[in-house]
Motif scaffolding. Structure first.
Motif, short mmCIF file in Angstrom:
data_model
loop_
_atom_site.label_atom_id
_atom_site.label_comp_id
_atom_site.label_asym_id
_atom_site.label_seq_id
_atom_site.Cartn_x
_atom_site.Cartn_y
_atom_site.Cartn_z
N PHE A 25 0.84 -1.20 0.00
CA PHE A 25 0.00 0.00 0.00
C PHE A 25 0.88 1.25 0.00
N GLU A 28 2.45 1.79 -3.33
CA GLU A 28 1.48 2.25 -4.32
C GLU A 28 1.20 3.75 -4.15
N ALA A 31 4.08 5.66 -5.48
CA ALA A 31 4.03 5.71 -6.95
C ALA A 31 3.01 6.76 -7.40
N HIS A 32 1.88 6.79 -6.70
CA HIS A 32 0.83 7.77 -7.02
C HIS A 32 1.38 9.19 -6.90
N GLU A 57 -4.02 16.56 -2.73
CA GLU A 57 -5.08 15.87 -3.48
C GLU A 57 -5.24 14.41 -3.04
N LEU A 58 -4.12 13.82 -2.66
CA LEU A 58 -4.21 12.41 -2.24
C LEU A 58 -4.92 12.29 -0.88
N LEU A 64 -5.09 7.71 5.74
CA LEU A 64 -5.26 6.79 4.61
C LEU A 64 -4.65 5.42 4.93
N HIS B 28 -3.41 1.93 -13.60
CA HIS B 28 -2.96 2.07 -12.20
C HIS B 28 -3.90 3.00 -11.44
N GLY B 29 -3.71 3.04 -10.10
CA GLY B 29 -4.61 3.80 -9.24
C GLY B 29 -4.65 5.28 -9.60
N TYR B 30 -3.49 5.86 -9.92
CA TYR B 30 -3.45 7.29 -10.24
C TYR B 30 -4.27 7.56 -11.50
N ARG B 34 -7.49 9.96 -11.79
CA ARG B 34 -7.49 11.08 -12.75
C ARG B 34 -8.68 10.99 -13.68
N ASN B 47 -11.80 12.32 -3.22
CA ASN B 47 -10.51 12.29 -2.53
C ASN B 47 -9.73 11.15 -3.17
N GLN B 48 -8.60 11.47 -3.79
CA GLN B 48 -7.88 10.44 -4.56
C GLN B 48 -7.52 9.22 -3.70
N GLY B 49 -7.22 9.50 -2.43
CA GLY B 49 -6.83 8.39 -1.53
C GLY B 49 -7.92 7.34 -1.39
N TYR B 52 -7.95 4.26 -3.59
CA TYR B 52 -7.12 3.10 -3.23
C TYR B 52 -7.84 2.16 -2.25
N LEU B 53 -8.61 2.75 -1.36
CA LEU B 53 -9.38 1.90 -0.44
C LEU B 53 -10.42 1.09 -1.22
N LEU B 55 -10.17 0.27 -4.37
CA LEU B 55 -9.47 -0.77 -5.14
C LEU B 55 -9.15 -1.98 -4.25
N ASN B 73 6.04 5.70 -18.27
CA ASN B 73 7.21 6.51 -17.89
C ASN B 73 8.27 5.64 -17.20
N ALA B 77 4.37 0.51 -11.12
CA ALA B 77 3.03 0.88 -10.65
C ALA B 77 2.16 -0.38 -10.60
N LYS B 78 1.16 -0.31 -9.78
CA LYS B 78 0.26 -1.48 -9.65
C LYS B 78 -0.91 -1.29 -10.61
N TYR B 80 -4.47 -2.43 -12.31
CA TYR B 80 -5.69 -3.17 -12.00
C TYR B 80 -6.42 -3.50 -13.29
#
Lengths: 905, 113
Positions: A25, A28, A31-32, A57-58, A64, B28-30, B34, B47-49, B52-53, B55, B73, B77-78, B80
């Motif tokens: 986690f 990840e 990476a984000h 933003e995250l 988290l 990937h999550g990002y 986006r 909320n971007q975070g 992940y929850l 996912l 790039n 990255a993970k 899905y």
């Protein structure tokens, strides 16, 4: 469902290996952030600003990560573990509460665990045999005396041939024999007394267990003309014969008869009860004493039920007794077919067993209420902390769970200690049983009942609910608002009337119960602590059983001839022993002093004063010890005669009705009146009583009173005159001149030379017998002391809680009084006077109850011992404890700072 | 009157993630976060975070799979991707959503139109 299972599995994996998911986690999220930062740099932001925006933003990374952890694992287990840790910390902090509550819970849960273990051992009726639930016993029940009578060989024969609903009908009796490993009857070879089951061949068929070597007993072995054979258990084969592979055909002596070993039964086989040696039950053989002592067993036939067998047995009926045909009143008996184990352990219906266990849950309520009170008091003082947690978002459920868990932790610890203590007690009981030459039946499992562990768990939860959750619910309910105010430094909480009443009731109980408890404890410990009151270490005792001499083995045997020879052997043995240099004197009695059986008797009341009516008035039933003693008994034990006469030669003649009683008998049974000429008779009508001529139709007259042999035991005892040969099995007591070991060796040697068939067992000093008894008493007293101590501690803790509340509530008043110059002792009196006055009143009530209990329930009837002045002493002691409990709050009240209190006011 | 962005409805994030993966393939999550932001424009705050929850939950349910790969790039990255079970779930959820929005439309329609 599949999705639910997948999620559950994933969460369990996440819980077990939290590191993997966390690392993944984090990587990840990193990476984000890197990708988001690169994007923002491309949009023209500086790297630093880009990173900052990406993080915003995250979202909050700590939150988290925490949420991720909760999503991946089993968060409630983690939080419960935290609660447990917090609970342990709080228990350590409030060590007084922990000690008091823990002790109270341990005592009750421990008692329940012992009861459960004993019930589990005695309640099981399934034998660990093939179709063990279909094995039954055939009982002859004396309805009036509530006793089970033995069956006769003729009854066995009748039931065996006529009962259609039963298979493998057989019987056994247990006899003791001198075992010598070899044919030789020469002195010098060691002999060992062993318990042997004289059993029908049907017993081995019924058990359906094959021998590991050789064969079991067969029907032909039961014929009077058959060669004597012996089957042994694997344990005996290992311990007595070193697992000799040539064991079959080896010849050994049982008393004076040579037996051939024909089989070895497997390890653990103990049918019919706990036996390791088996010989055939010869057809028509009666026991030497002439009593019917067979226990009949059988297996229910195919398709037959126990009720059908019962009905059939009633139809077949029994054979009349020998002594019943004389002038004895007819017995009212019932014939019963019962599950085999029930014949030994008694009939405990499952509902009764469950009721006993449930009653322990009820027994848990009073101590739990006390603990609840303390928890409540402490919870109220933690209002500030609880309110703060509520303000930070903790739900009421969470707070109550936390408080519940705190007490659950304590209850579980108490349960584990109780379980250990219960195991120890059961082990002591079993060890005591084995020390007395007994053993546990093969179907009983002692000490590891899963039901007990479950019961302890349930009781721990019940205790935690009662003592933790209930006060927590109350303290977090209406009082939460007060708690919120307490955040501002105010503590206006007070103990409600319900809780105050409980404390008061608790204190009253202490005053009422402590005197009885002290008398019970003293009664239990007294004889052990004070000793027997005579030099018991100078006496060697032994069980002496006279062998069969080849008599009474067949139906044609003449028991009179046998009795004469037994009398001759016993008298000769005593004569030879007294001639030994190591022995000062010797005596025979039916029982060793302090091990006499308890028998129910009734007394003939003295004629009413001035009344001319000669009519009998029968007094109430009493249970007393009974011993049959020879002429030398009282001289050997140096027991002085207090009044009346000693036994004369005429008393030892058959048909004599003179008895002696001891001092305790006169005071406890006859109420201290003139005992001479008073008469008693027996209520028991079992086979032993019949053989000992203590049948219920005979009256015995008290001709003299002797002192108590064991000075501090206070046991009421009746002594009958018994000449040598009165019974084949007697107790021998030797007063030794110097070394008891030398006297014991002399005893074995003399007995062996006199007759190899004389069985000498349980050779020990009287002192060691008393010590064994004392161990059991210490265990009982320890339980009693623990229970009393917990009640006392709970009372003290209750008073402490009550007074602490009083101080907290009246701080401002204390401050004003102090500011006005009140002297310290006046201050304390003013603050606590009212509460102490109330407790004083309650104490008086408690003392009144103690007096009433003492009057209506004589403590001596329950095994206690009257202690002069116990009630005022106990009251003074509790008063002292109450004063000690008062010390802490009093000191706190004197430390109240008037300036501070007035400023806050 | 200013138009305030709506908070995301409970449960709808799962549907959005599944749909995104169906439309764009493994991501990937990002990328997923986006994409949802782009589609939502200014009407939706995510909320971007929380993506992940979401996912993590979907992987546990077996509706999406995950594996570490190199991104365009060359960054680890993970990624899905939708599983068969996830595709079925998406269909069911979509039908359910359409039914609910249909009902809501009818309820919110001005009377007489």
């Amino acid at each position: 469902m599949a999705t639910f299972l997948r999620v559950a599995m994933a969460r369990v994996r996440g819980f077990l290996r939290p590191g993997d998911g966390e690392h993944d986690f984090d990587e990840e999220l990193e990476a984000h952030l890197a990708m988001a930062t690169e994007d923002k740099i491309r949009q023209g932001l500086s790297p630093r600003e880009a990173r900052r925006r990406a993080r915003i933003e995250l979202g909050n990374l700590t939150q988290l990560r925490e949420a991720g952890r909760e999503t991946r694992g089993l968060p409630w287990i983690g939080s419960s573990w935290l609660d447990v840790k917090l609970g342990l910390r709080m228990l350590r902090k409030s060590w007084g509460l922990t000690l008091v509550a823990g002790l109270a819970m341990t005592v009750v849960i421990g008692l329940a665990a012992v009861a459960s273990d004993v019930l589990a051992a005695f309640g099981g009726t399934d034998l660990p045999l093939d179709e063990g639930d279909r094995v039954v016993a055939l009982e002859i029940r004396d309805l009036e005396a509530s006793e089970t009578l033995g069956a006769s060989p003729r009854e066995l024969e009748r039931w065996s041939s006529e009962m259609r609903s039963l298979d493998d009908v057989g019987a056994f009796r247990t006899v003791e024999r001198n075992l010598r490993r070899g044919e030789s009857s020469e002195p010098g070879r060691p002999a060992e007394v062993v318990g042997v089951a004289e059993m029908s061949a049907a017993g081995f068929r019924l058990a359906r267990v094959a021998p590991v070597l050789g064969r079991p007993i067969l029907p032909d072995d039961q014929l009077p003309s058959a060669d004597p054979v012996l089957v042994i258990g694997q344990e005996a084969w290992r311990s007595r014969f070193a697992s000799d592979p040539e064991i079959l055909g080896r010849r050994v002596r049982l008393d004076d008869t040579v037996h051939t070993i024909v089989g070895v039964m497997p390890e653990g086989f103990g049918f019919p009860v706990f036996h390791r040696f088996w010989t055939p039950l010869r057809e028509g053989a009666t026991s030497l004493a002439g009593a019917d002592d067979l226990l009949v067993f059988a297996r229910l036939g195919a398709g037959a039920t126990i009720e059908q067998a019962q009905a059939e047995l009633r139809g077949v009926g029994r054979v009349d007794r020998r002594w019943e045909a004389a002038d004895a009143p007819a017995q009212e008996v019932a014939l019963r077919v019962v599950p085999y184990a029930t014949a030994f352990t008694g009939d405990v219906p499952p509902w009764m067993a469950n009721l006993i266990l449930v009653s322990f849950a009820v027994l848990l309520v009073p101590p739990c209420i006390n603990v609840a009170l303390l928890v409540y008091a402490r919870t109220v003082t933690r209002q500030g902390e609880i309110a703060a947690r509520c303000a930070l978002g903790a739900s009421r459920f969470h707070i109550v769970s936390q408080l519940f868990l705190e007490i659950l932790v304590l209850a579980v610890v108490a349960g584990v200690i109780a379980l250990g203590a219960a195991r120890l007690v059961v082990r002591v009981i079993v060890a005591d049983l084995e020390a007395r030459g007994g053993s546990i039946p093969f179907w009983m499992e002692v000490g590891s009942s899963p039901r007990t562990a479950l019961l302890v768990g349930v009781l721990a939860v019940v205790a935690a609910l009662l003592a933790g959750a209930v006060p927590a619910l109350q303290a977090t309910g209406a009082r939460m608002q007060l708690g919120l105010r307490s955040l501002g430094g105010q503590t206006p909480v007070r103990l409600g009337p319900v809780w105050t009443s409980m404390i008061v009731l608790q204190v009253a109980c202490s005053f009422a119960l402590l005197p009885t408890s002290v008398e019970m404890t003293w009664g239990t410990l007294r004889s052990g602590l004070l000793g027997p009151g005579f030099p018991a270490e100078e006496y060697v005792t032994a069980r002496l059983e006279t062998g069969a001499f080849g008599l009474a083995e067949g139906p044609a045997a003449d028991p009179t001839d046998g009795a004469a020879r037994i009398a001759d052997r016993q008298a000769e043995l005593v004569r030879r022993l007294t001639a030994e240099p190591t022995v000062a004197s010797a005596t025979l009695s039916s029982s060793v002093p302090s091990e006499e059986p308890w028998v129910r008797i009734e007394t003939e009341e003295a004629e009413p004063t001035g009344g001319a009516s000669p009519a009998l008035e029968i007094g109430g039933d009493r249970v007393v010890r009974v011993n049959h003693v020879d002429e030398a008994f009282f001289d050997v034990f140096e027991v002085p005669r207090l009044t009346g006469r000693a036994f004369g030669p005429a008393d030892f003649e058959p048909g004599g009705n003179a008895v002696l009683v001891n001092r305790s008998f006169v005071f406890d049974v006859l109420g201290g009146g003139n005992p001479l000429g008073r008469r008693i008779r027996y209520r028991s009508r079992d086979a032993e009583a019949a053989a000992a001529e203590t049948r219920p139709d005979r009256w015995f007259e008290i001709v003299g009173v002797v002192a108590d042999l064991e000075k501090h035991a206070g046991e009421q005892t009746v002594y009958h005159p018994a000449p040598p040969g009165h019974t084949p099995a007697v107790s021998l007591a030797l007063r030794v001149r110097s070394d008891p070991t030398a006297a014991a060796d002399a005893l074995r040697e003399v007995a062996w030379r006199l007759d190899p068939a004389l069985r000498v067992s349980r050779v020990q000093t009287l002192d060691s017998i008393y010590r064994q008894h004392a161990v059991g008493n210490y265990v009982g007293a320890a339980g009693l002391v623990a229970a009393t101590l917990s009640v006392l501690l709970l009372s003290a803790a209750g008073i402490y809680a009550l007074m602490s509340f009083t101080v907290n509530r009246r701080r401002k008043e204390i401050g004003i009084r102090a500011a006005l110059g009140a002297r310290p002792w006046r201050l304390v009196a003013a603050i606590f006077g009212r509460a102490m006055g109330r407790i004083g009143l309650v104490a008086l009530g408690g003392v009144a109850v103690a007096l009433l209990v003492g009057y209506f329930v004589p403590v001596t009837d329950l095994g206690g011992w009257e202690v002069p002045g116990v009630i005022p002493s106990a009251a003074a002691f509790i008063g002292l404890v109450a004063l000690l409990a008062l010390l802490g709050p009093a000191r706190r009240s004197l430390r109240v700072d008037p300036v501070q209190e007035l400023r806050e006011g | 009157m200013s138009k305030k962005p709506s908070a995301i409805l409970q449960g709808t994030l799962d549907l959005m993630v599944l749909k995104t993966l169906e439309q764009l393939g493994p991501l990937h999550g990002y990328g997923i976060a986006r994409r949802i932001e782009q589609v939502g424009q200014e009407d939706l705050v995510v909320n971007q975070g929380t993506v992940y929850l979401c996912l993590t939950r979907l992987v546990q349910k077996g509706w999406i799979g995950a594996e570490w790969r190199r991104s365009e790039n060359n960054r680890r990255a993970k990624y899905y991707s939708l599983t068969d079970a996830g595709r079925g779930q998406l269909r069911a959820e979509t039908e359910n959503w359409e039914r609910i929005t249909g009902v809501m439309d009818r309820v919110l329609q001005p009377v007489g139109r």
